[in-house]
Design an enzyme around this catalytic site. Sequence first.
Site, short mmCIF file in Angstrom:
data_model
loop_
_atom_site.label_atom_id
_atom_site.label_comp_id
_atom_site.label_asym_id
_atom_site.label_seq_id
_atom_site.Cartn_x
_atom_site.Cartn_y
_atom_site.Cartn_z
N HIS A 161 59.94 22.79 -56.13
CA HIS A 161 60.71 21.72 -55.49
C HIS A 161 62.20 21.80 -55.80
CE1 HIS A 161 58.22 19.14 -53.03
NE2 HIS A 161 57.21 19.53 -53.80
N HIS A 219 53.86 11.99 -58.85
CA HIS A 219 53.60 12.59 -57.53
C HIS A 219 52.30 12.06 -56.95
CE1 HIS A 219 53.01 15.95 -54.57
NE2 HIS A 219 54.31 15.77 -54.45
N HIS A 228 57.44 24.77 -47.64
CA HIS A 228 56.94 23.86 -48.67
C HIS A 228 55.42 23.77 -48.69
CE1 HIS A 228 55.42 19.77 -49.67
NE2 HIS A 228 56.06 20.02 -50.80
N HIS A 260 52.59 25.57 -51.54
CA HIS A 260 51.64 24.76 -52.30
C HIS A 260 50.24 25.33 -52.18
CE1 HIS A 260 53.30 21.03 -54.07
NE2 HIS A 260 54.25 21.10 -53.14
N PHE A 294 47.83 17.29 -53.53
CA PHE A 294 48.87 16.33 -53.88
C PHE A 294 48.63 15.65 -55.23
CE2 PHE A 294 50.40 15.48 -49.28
CZ PHE A 294 51.39 16.44 -49.44
N HIS A 326 55.77 11.63 -48.06
CA HIS A 326 55.75 12.90 -47.36
C HIS A 326 55.83 12.68 -45.85
CE1 HIS A 326 54.12 14.60 -51.17
NE2 HIS A 326 54.83 15.64 -50.78
N HIS A 376 61.83 13.55 -53.83
CA HIS A 376 61.60 14.68 -54.74
C HIS A 376 62.84 15.00 -55.57
CE1 HIS A 376 58.00 15.29 -52.19
NE2 HIS A 376 57.50 15.84 -53.27
#
Length: 583
Positions: free
Chosen positions: A339, A155, A305, A309, A326, A175, A184
Amino acid sequence: MEESKSLMILAVVLVGLSSFSDVLKCQQQVEAIPFTTDLRTNILGIFNGAWLKMERAADEEVSKPKRIVLSPNLTTCHQSLSDADQPVYCCPPESETLEPIVDFQFPDTSKPIKVRKPAHLVDEDYIAKYNKAIDIMKSLPYQDPRNYIRQANMHCLYCTGSYNQQHSSSLLKIHRTWLFFPWHRMVLYFHERILGSLIGDENFALPFWNWDTPDGMFIPDMFLNGSMADTQRESSHLPPQVADINYDYVESGLGTSDQISANVALMYNQMVSGAKKAELFMGCPYKAGENGFCDGPGTIELAPHNPVHAWVGSNSNTEREDLGAFFTAARDPIFYAHHSNVDRLWNVWNELRSNKPPVEDPDWLESTFFFHNEKSQLVRIKVKDVLDTSKLRYDYENVENVWLSARPKPSVPPKIARHVLKMRDSENPFFGDSNQAIVLPAIGLKGRRLDTTIRVKLHRPKTHRSKIEKEQEEEILVIYGINISNDMYVKFDVYVNAVDETTIGPESREFAGTFVNMKRGIRIVMEKEDLVVQRKTTFKVGITELLEDLEADGDQTIFVTLVPRGGTCVSTSIDGVRIEYMQ
């Protein structure tokens, strides 16, 4: 093809005639028979154009440029930046270019389909099995691509700009574009198979954090103990605190019941009314090269999403590590459950559209990435390989999507709201020349800062559209030229015909959508000449259904409000707002 066959036959004839002539020369010591020479000359003269045509076609075939698909250049892995401008190095210990590459193969169709279950409903045996798999994964040496941190760094690699694109000096990202969902899905697929292989269970399936249903709107208990625990989570958000899936760095202050209602309402907007077209849900079309860049995330990536996070990550850490950044997000085991739910929602959205292909563009279908499988082989896999989860031999347990029946209602009766807004506009015109706003379907804000609420009045080019016209074209709001001068978390909400946007949220029909920018840190390049150009973002919001519910479908003008949230927009400016129609 027939022309080629004819020429081949003629060539054989000519060779035969030439050989016959040579034999005569040799045996009879006489001049070559003129007939063979004349015949050969005449035939070649007749077909000379055809030969040239074939040669030219072959040259053109060689010179014809091949399609350049988006893919990482594995030779370019380099240092990148964390969200707070701290150097991050996620590259593998040895260059992946030294490894043989195998092409992706679908699993054996004779194998049973794995079923991913809601994380809050799994039993103790499953939790023990998952903990064991993580323990083994963490015990593997770092040189092993199945090692836990190596897995987490996948990632980091693709999300912080560690790779250049193939055939380009542009950085690669996954992204905020149409690559978000398929990439993903790939990382989940390989991670799941590695976990299963480490415990000798080929039917092992990841769980999904079902944060879009009331019973699942809490951090699941399975992630609070053992190898599933992560110390870098916001302690005030641990159970029994209900998740705020529209989190803006400021606590909502809502009670459990109201927070659940707000979450459900947000889901309806992000999955249904605001996601009528593929680009609105999937994200913008991102292609190879400098000219292929785009920055336009889809509804689910924006929220829930991004907010989830941020909500899970620790507020005591500069970058809300682990899940909130990230480069560290996948170090928290809950990343994969988070995810998995995003992946499940992609399936649900496809089902709502009768499983019509979301995108048929070969540039998307052929986009290529590289992952290590359970045998530590480096696998080349394309977007087109992951569009059907049945071929990947996994599925999700059926759960009730309560948000499907949560269509919001206006906070103020539409006729009253329209009257109030027109009265306000006559007394104190909305931003810009209100007369100009009626003439043009766009308002230029010329880089206006979004540190306070912005209100504009927009002219609608089309009114009283038929049902068929609405199905063919979605009316969308476009907030364009979003410039975030510092790499930071940014969130603002968009409302249409709102009388008082300070007292409402996603549970009110006036709410059109939310824009969320997570810190990305993509600014370090491999070579000095590999410049990174400052990019502006576009945010598109579908409003056809919203306008129907606000009884504004026949109105020539609408009032649009942009509301910055949590003090996050101090370094953000907007170039303008306009209306477009998306097929």
